[in-house]
Design an enzyme around this catalytic site. Structure first.
Site, PDB file in Angstrom:
ATOM      1  N   ASP A   1      23.987 -36.322  19.189  1.00 26.54           N
ATOM      2  CA  ASP A   1      23.940 -37.789  18.984  1.00 26.54           C
ATOM      3  C   ASP A   1      23.967 -38.467  17.739  1.00 26.54           C
ATOM      4  O   ASP A   1      23.864 -37.562  16.803  1.00 26.54           O
ATOM      5  CB  ASP A   1      22.831 -38.610  20.081  1.00 26.54           C
ATOM      6  CG  ASP A   1      21.469 -38.338  19.677  1.00 26.54           C
ATOM      7  OD1 ASP A   1      21.351 -37.595  18.554  1.00 26.54           O
ATOM      8  OD2 ASP A   1      20.543 -38.702  20.429  1.00 26.54           O
TER       9      ASP A   1
ATOM     10  N   CYS B   1      19.568 -33.792  18.569  1.00 24.84           N
ATOM     11  CA  CYS B   1      19.277 -35.114  18.511  1.00 24.84           C
ATOM     12  C   CYS B   1      18.003 -35.292  17.588  1.00 24.84           C
ATOM     13  O   CYS B   1      17.768 -34.594  16.828  1.00 24.84           O
ATOM     14  CB  CYS B   1      19.100 -35.765  19.965  1.00 24.84           C
ATOM     15  SG  CYS B   1      17.840 -34.964  20.798  1.00 24.84           S
TER      16      CYS B   1
ATOM     17  N   THR C   1      14.822 -35.518  18.311  1.00 23.86           N
ATOM     18  CA  THR C   1      13.893 -34.364  18.630  1.00 23.86           C
ATOM     19  C   THR C   1      14.342 -33.056  19.389  1.00 23.86           C
ATOM     20  O   THR C   1      13.433 -32.268  19.529  1.00 23.86           O
ATOM     21  CB  THR C   1      12.650 -35.107  19.522  1.00 23.86           C
ATOM     22  OG1 THR C   1      13.248 -35.552  20.811  1.00 23.86           O
ATOM     23  CG2 THR C   1      11.906 -36.304  18.909  1.00 23.86           C
TER      24      THR C   1
ATOM     25  N   GLY D   1      15.569 -35.124  24.542  1.00 26.70           N
ATOM     26  CA  GLY D   1      16.612 -35.785  25.374  1.00 26.70           C
ATOM     27  C   GLY D   1      17.937 -34.644  25.790  1.00 26.70           C
ATOM     28  O   GLY D   1      18.044 -34.593  26.795  1.00 26.70           O
TER      29      GLY D   1
ATOM     30  N   HIS E   1      13.410 -13.443  26.403  1.00 27.62           N
ATOM     31  CA  HIS E   1      12.706 -13.469  27.604  1.00 27.62           C
ATOM     32  C   HIS E   1      13.314 -14.393  28.677  1.00 27.62           C
ATOM     33  O   HIS E   1      13.317 -14.392  29.701  1.00 27.62           O
ATOM     34  CB  HIS E   1      11.344 -14.019  27.326  1.00 27.62           C
ATOM     35  CG  HIS E   1      10.427 -13.180  26.580  1.00 27.62           C
ATOM     36  ND1 HIS E   1       9.079 -13.046  26.540  1.00 27.62           N
ATOM     37  CD2 HIS E   1      10.735 -11.733  26.092  1.00 27.62           C
ATOM     38  CE1 HIS E   1       8.566 -12.041  25.922  1.00 27.62           C
ATOM     39  NE2 HIS E   1       9.417 -11.272  25.536  1.00 27.62           N
TER      40      HIS E   1
ATOM     41  N   HIS F   1      12.035  -9.665  32.700  1.00 24.93           N
ATOM     42  CA  HIS F   1      12.751 -10.790  32.585  1.00 24.93           C
ATOM     43  C   HIS F   1      13.861 -11.291  33.251  1.00 24.93           C
ATOM     44  O   HIS F   1      14.003 -12.483  33.568  1.00 24.93           O
ATOM     45  CB  HIS F   1      13.012 -11.153  30.817  1.00 24.93           C
ATOM     46  CG  HIS F   1      11.721 -10.707  30.083  1.00 24.93           C
ATOM     47  ND1 HIS F   1      10.591 -11.474  30.035  1.00 24.93           N
ATOM     48  CD2 HIS F   1      11.709  -9.715  29.281  1.00 24.93           C
ATOM     49  CE1 HIS F   1       9.858 -10.821  29.135  1.00 24.93           C
ATOM     50  NE2 HIS F   1      10.543  -9.734  28.760  1.00 24.93           N
TER      51      HIS F   1
END
Length: 145
Positions: A8, A65, A67, A70, A98, A133
């Site tokens: 974004d 984005c 952070t 989102g 993992h 895993h």
């Protein structure tokens, strides 16, 4: 290795840095946007990345984005996607080894360009460990049913 990437407005500049690194490394990629730092809605870019990774058109996806949060929330709504928000190389490695993460989310306001390149490199080069895993990843998939 084929990679699909999207961002974004909050991740546009870092996405461009990552694209440059991918080009330098000779890694094939497709950019689904956004194409400028003007305000847009992150789900509009998370969706095509996630869907095309889920359809196995691409081996991995990268979302950027502000952070990474989102984008990861939106991407994880797509069945078959395991998107990890990562801000360090150890987490990038573990998300692959993992959790068999197939989409990486990074925050431009959290991670600088140099570290982002390192994270992407680790994410793309690390293989899924399988073994114990695998059972856990299958249980995650079962939650989608």
């Amino acid at each position: 290795m084929r990679v699909i990437i999207g961002s974004d407005h909050g991740g546009y500049r870092l996405k461009e840095e990552i694209k440059q690194w991918l080009q330098e490394k000779g890694i094939a990629f497709e950019d689904v946007g956004c194409d400028c730092p003007d305000s847009v809605d992150y789900p509009d870019y998370a969706q095509p990345v996630a869907e095309r990774v889920a359809k196995k058109e691409f081996d991995r996806g990268i979302l950027v984005c502000g952070t990474g949060i989102g984008m990861s929330i939106a991407a994880n709504k797509v069945k078959g996607v395991r998107c990890a928000v990562v801000s360090d190389t150890f987490s990038a490695r573990m998300s692959r080894e993992h959790n068999d993460a197939n989409v990486l989310a990074i925050g431009e306001r959290v991670v600088g360009p140099g570290l982002a390149r390192e994270i992407v490199e680790v994410f793309l080069e690390t293989e899924f460990a399988g073994g114990r895993h695998q059972r856990r990843v299958e249980k995650i998939g079962a939650l989608e049913e």
